[in-house]
Structures are given as C-alpha cells and as structure tokens.
Scaffold this motif. Structure first.
Motif, PDB file in Angstrom:
ATOM      1  N   SER A   1       1.478   7.783  -7.244  1.00 49.16           N
ATOM      2  CA  SER A   1       1.503   7.166  -5.918  1.00 49.16           C
ATOM      3  C   SER A   1       0.246   6.334  -5.714  1.00 49.16           C
ATOM      4  O   SER A   1       0.248   5.367  -4.973  1.00 49.16           O
TER       5      SER A   1
ATOM      6  N   LEU B   1      -1.859   3.143  -2.277  1.00 47.23           N
ATOM      7  CA  LEU B   1      -0.616   3.903  -2.239  1.00 47.23           C
ATOM      8  C   LEU B   1       0.514   2.926  -2.546  1.00 47.23           C
ATOM      9  O   LEU B   1       0.580   1.840  -1.961  1.00 47.23           O
TER      10      LEU B   1
ATOM     11  N   ARG C   1       7.904   9.364  -3.028  1.00 50.01           N
ATOM     12  CA  ARG C   1       7.420   8.750  -1.806  1.00 50.01           C
ATOM     13  C   ARG C   1       6.908   7.351  -2.081  1.00 50.01           C
ATOM     14  O   ARG C   1       6.272   7.098  -3.096  1.00 50.01           O
TER      15      ARG C   1
ATOM     16  N   PHE D   1       4.994   3.951   0.219  1.00 49.85           N
ATOM     17  CA  PHE D   1       4.192   3.729   1.433  1.00 49.85           C
ATOM     18  C   PHE D   1       4.155   2.255   1.759  1.00 49.85           C
ATOM     19  O   PHE D   1       3.809   1.440   0.903  1.00 49.85           O
TER      20      PHE D   1
ATOM     21  N   GLU E   1       5.634   6.026   5.541  1.00 56.37           N
ATOM     22  CA  GLU E   1       5.816   6.841   4.332  1.00 56.37           C
ATOM     23  C   GLU E   1       7.282   7.245   4.291  1.00 56.37           C
ATOM     24  O   GLU E   1       7.800   7.773   5.268  1.00 56.37           O
TER      25      GLU E   1
END
Lengths: 333, 190
Positions: A52, A80, A104, A106, A118
C-alpha cells in the motif's frame, strides 16, 4: 471490573463510535468477499498482495495520492497507492501469470455517497486475453455476486453521439464547449477535452445507463481518455482506446484496459500527466520508474481491470450508498 | 470576500450564485472513472424559492452569501413595505412585497417572525408556525350541528381565508398553522 461505563471524567465521549454498517451487512459482505476469492481460485488466478505504501505515486492529475512520512529512510516520503496497478504489472513482467488482488486503495479528496478516501479495490490481470474476454469475465463475476444479468453492450462513441449529437473522438473543442455550456455555462468556457467529455458523459449518458436493470458494458473510449490502455482503430478507422467500463444502476463498477506495453509511449503519457499537473499547480510526485523498467523488460499481452468492491457489495445488497456496507466510513474512521 | 470550496459544501450552506443568494439543499460528489470529479448540487434560490440543479468541478470555490436569520417583531405595514424590529438591537427593517409574499396573510401586530437578511436587507420572512387571528367574516354558525363535521370558509382579520368548523362565528379568535393554513382550534369566543 466495577468501572463505570461511559462516564469519563475527562471529556464527553463521542456518540458516533458505532459502525456505519449493521452487523448483518458486515456478515453479508464477508460472504461476498469469500465468493470473490472462490471465483478466482476456481479459475486458477493467483491471489497476491502488493504494498500500500510506495516510493512513487500515480501521475494521473485526477488522482490525489496521500503522502506518508517514513522515518526509516531519512525524510523519505511514501505514498498510499491509488491502485495496485504498478506493482501488479511488475509481477506480470516477472512472469506471475494471471493474478488478482483484493485490497485497500486510497484516493484523497474523494468522499460522497459512492466514494470514500479509503476503499476496497479488486484488481486482476489476464495475460493473453483481450479486453473483450476480460469484460465478459467481469460480467460473470458481477452476476455471481449480485444475481444481476448483463443487459447491454454499448460503444462509447455511439452512446455519446446519440445523447449529444457530437463525435467524442473528433468533435472540435468549440462544439464540445458549446454543448457543455448549454448545461453549465462556467464549465463549458475553459475546460479541456477530457474534462468536457467527462462532464457530458456524466450529465447526458450516465442517466441513460441508470435506467437499465442489468449491467451495461461500455467500450471503445476516446483516445483522450486512454489512461493506461493501448490504442487501436475501430471498424471505421477511427482511433480508439481499448478501455471498458461496467455500469450497474448508473454506478460505475469496473474500469479495464488492454494494457499499454510500449515503454516509450508509457513514459510519454506519464510525462504528459506531469506537464498537466504543473499547469494545474498540482504536486508532481515521483513517477514509477520501476514500472517503466518492467515494461522495458517486457510485459506480456495482458488485460486488466479494477472493480470497486464497496460499490459492488452495496448494489448486491440493495443499498444506494457505500457507507451502509463499510464497517466505518471516513466520518467515523 | 469569503469563498467556499466544493469540499465544504453541505446542506444549508449559503452561497452567491449568478448574483443571487442560494442555500444548498443537496450536494453529491460524482467522479467518472479516473476522470474529472464534479459536485452535483441542488440549491434553493433564496430570492424566489426556486430550486437549481448545478454542476461544479470539484475544488472550485463559490463566494459565500452574507445571509443570516434574525428573530424580529412585526410592527406594521405601509406604502413602503412591511416593517420589522430586531428585538435585540431595536434596529428596524423594511421588507418588500416579494420578501413577505408567502406570509403577509398571517402577519398581525407583534408577531415574532424569522427574517432572513442578505447584505442587511430582508430577503424573506418566516411567520411563526402558529398565529391567533380574529374571524371578520363567515356564514352564520349552525348551532347543534357540530357532529356533522362540516366546514365552511372564514375570513380572518389579516385577509387570510381558512376552512373552519360550522360553529365558528364572527369575532372568534382562532389558532392557525401558518405552514399549512389549517385551522387548529378556537382560543377565544366573540
């Protein structure tokens, strides 16, 4: 034991500690995520996890990467990731074969009914497949998770022409500006081609797509919106980006490309993004030189797609926003 | 001048748009693909009450409208307009025909109203939710027939006409809901 509950002597406790979603929704979400993993393991697609945090960030001027200070390496700034695209392409160049990632992503500043800074992104790549074959697999996955069937496949240019009377690829800028000004005068005045296309597509075409009960596949994007897709010519010899999107209920669920493999062209697009960022006064984050090195070493012919999982789960469960299927939306994070 | 960026947009925020003060009713963030982000906004034009649907590029700013609401007492009307007094500052304001268009039929002396000021001028007036007014004209009452539940029109001292039960007579004081124009009850007998 014996401590009083909810009576801190120091400050009043916030009343928004509870989840954005009901526990029933979270159980349903977990079942849907398990089905995503089964879908791919049944098909021999490898699950991967890429960082990430990365030293480089997306160049796209429309994406705002969130920066993070990492004290390990002096004043090193990490970002991110707005999607795992760069890292996954490096795996593909290393010979990974078909891969998927459920993780995830962002994107700063994106917040609303269908956005959260997010969010959970499903991204996968199919070496040796063209974008049409991958689009069919996307539709299959959506049917597996939601029970909703595919209702239409549409060409971007035809849709655009039907709703605006203009050719998305070739219409002169003043004609696009005039069409946009008729809806919102300030927007038409100074916008560039890509913004005008985004605006006209959003205001004129998407409302049409939202009337379809099933999924709508839109392909053949104008070259101004190619992003990381390869270019080709359509049946009329007009240049077109090999990019597709899937809509359900007027909500964009998936965005896919026949991936660009030419390192010179990729660098040219990155540099063009940075030039645009400079013009707009936006930060110019470091480019992913490692992605360029991977392309130089050789990326197989491959199609890739990203699916917004929060949206897919919301639509599968009949919600009209993503917060009711997220444990904690950004306002409770 | 204060500006508000789209990421500050929320219902109730007052903005100046095309020269008119507006209040945000709804704000939706839309972003196609990885493309340009927009805010699709529904606003109420505070001058005429009309709803506008507008789209802005995310990150754009609009000037704030200098709009505030004050509780004031209604004083009187004359050829200049409808006069109100701010109860805390004793300052007087004169509202024009358009500002009182929706409430003038309920205004009588000393009513406490909410007056919306734009750059210090009355923009609109909200009457109290309930007012008490005297009946000046209605057909004679039909005593003993209250069980029938019938209604008839009655004109009040301010000129408003409301539907009232048959037993109401000229000189009665009535309580009326100004938001719906509905009769609530008799508070004094004529």
């Amino acid at each position: 034991m014996g401590a009083s509950v909810g009576t801190s002597p120091h400050s009043p406790l916030p009343d928004d500690w509870q989840p954005s979603a009901t526990l029933e929704r979270l159980r349903q979400r977990a079942r849907l995520l398990a089905r995503v993993r089964t879908f791919f393991s049944d098909r021999g697609v490898l699950e991967v996890e890429t960082p990430s945090l990365s030293a480089s960030a997306a160049s796209d001027p429309q994406l705002h990467s969130l920066g993070v200070e990492e004290p390990l390496f002096g004043a090193g700034r990490y970002y991110l990731q707005t999607s795992p695209e760069s890292a996954m392409k490096r795996l593909l160049a290393a010979g990974s074969g078909p891969i998927y990632q459920l993780g995830r992503a962002f994107r700063g500043g994106e917040c609303g009914t269908w956005h959260n800074p997010e969010f959970t992104l499903l991204e996968w790549y199919r070496p040796g497949w063209d974008e049409h074959r991958l689009a069919s697999e996307v539709l299959e996955l959506i049917t597996t998770l939601t029970g909703v069937r595919h209702s239409a496949t549409r060409d971007y240019r035809q849709l655009f022409r039907r709703r605006t009377g203009l050719d998305a690829q070739n219409a002169p800028l003043p004609a696009l500006r005039e069409a946009a000004s008729a809806i919102e005068s300030a927007l038409g005045a100074e916008s560039d081609r890509s913004t005008l296309l985004d605006f006209l597509f959003t205001t004129r075409v998407v409302p049409l797509l939202s009337r379809c009960r099933g999924t709508v596949l839109v392909h053949g994007f104008p070259t101004a919106q190619a992003l990381q897709a390869t270019l080709a010519e359509d049946v009329d010899g007009v240049p077109v980006a090999r990019r597709f999107e899937v809509y359900l209920g007027g909500i964009e669920l998936a965005n896919g490309y026949a991936e660009l493999r030419d390192v010179t062209e990729q660098r040219r697009r990155f540099e063009a993004d940075l030039t645009e960022r400079r013009r707009l006064g936006l930060p110019e984050p470091p480019l992913c030189e490692r992605q360029l090195a991977a392309l130089a070493a050789g990326l197989p012919e491959v199609s890739g797609v990203a699916v917004g999982i929060d949206r897919l789960v919301a639509l599968a469960l009949g919600e009209r926003a993503i917060a009711p299927v997220m444990a904690f939306g950004i306002n409770r994070a | 001048m204060v500006n508000h960026s789209t990421n500050e947009f929320r219902p109730g925020l007052k903005l100046l748009l095309d020269g008119d003060p507006c209040s945000i009713v709804e704000n939706e963030f839309v972003k196609p693909g990885k493309g340009q982000a927009f805010n699709r906004v529904r606003l109420r034009n505070l001058c005429n009450g009309r709803i506008w649907e507008r789209t802005f590029k995310s990150g754009e700013s609009l000037p704030a409208a200098d709009v505030l609401e004050r509780e004031m007492s209604y004083l009187y009307s004359d050829t200049q307009g409808w006069h109100f007094m701010d109860d805390s500052s004793y300052e007087q304001y004169c509202a024009g025909e358009q500002a009182v268009a929706e409430v003038r039929q309920w205004l009588s002396g000393q009513d406490r109203c909410m007056v919306m000021l734009w750059n210090g001028e009355p923009l609109s007036v909200r009457a109290p939710n309930f007012v008490e007014l005297e009946v000046t004209q209605t057909e004679p009452g039909l005593r003993g027939d209250t069980a029938a539940g019938g209604v008839k029109p009655a004109e009040l001292s301010t000129g408003a006409v409301v539907r009232v039960p048959l037993f109401i007579e000229i000189g009665d004081r009535l309580r009326v809901d100004t938001r719906t124009g509905a009769y609530q009850g008799r508070v004094g007998k004529g």
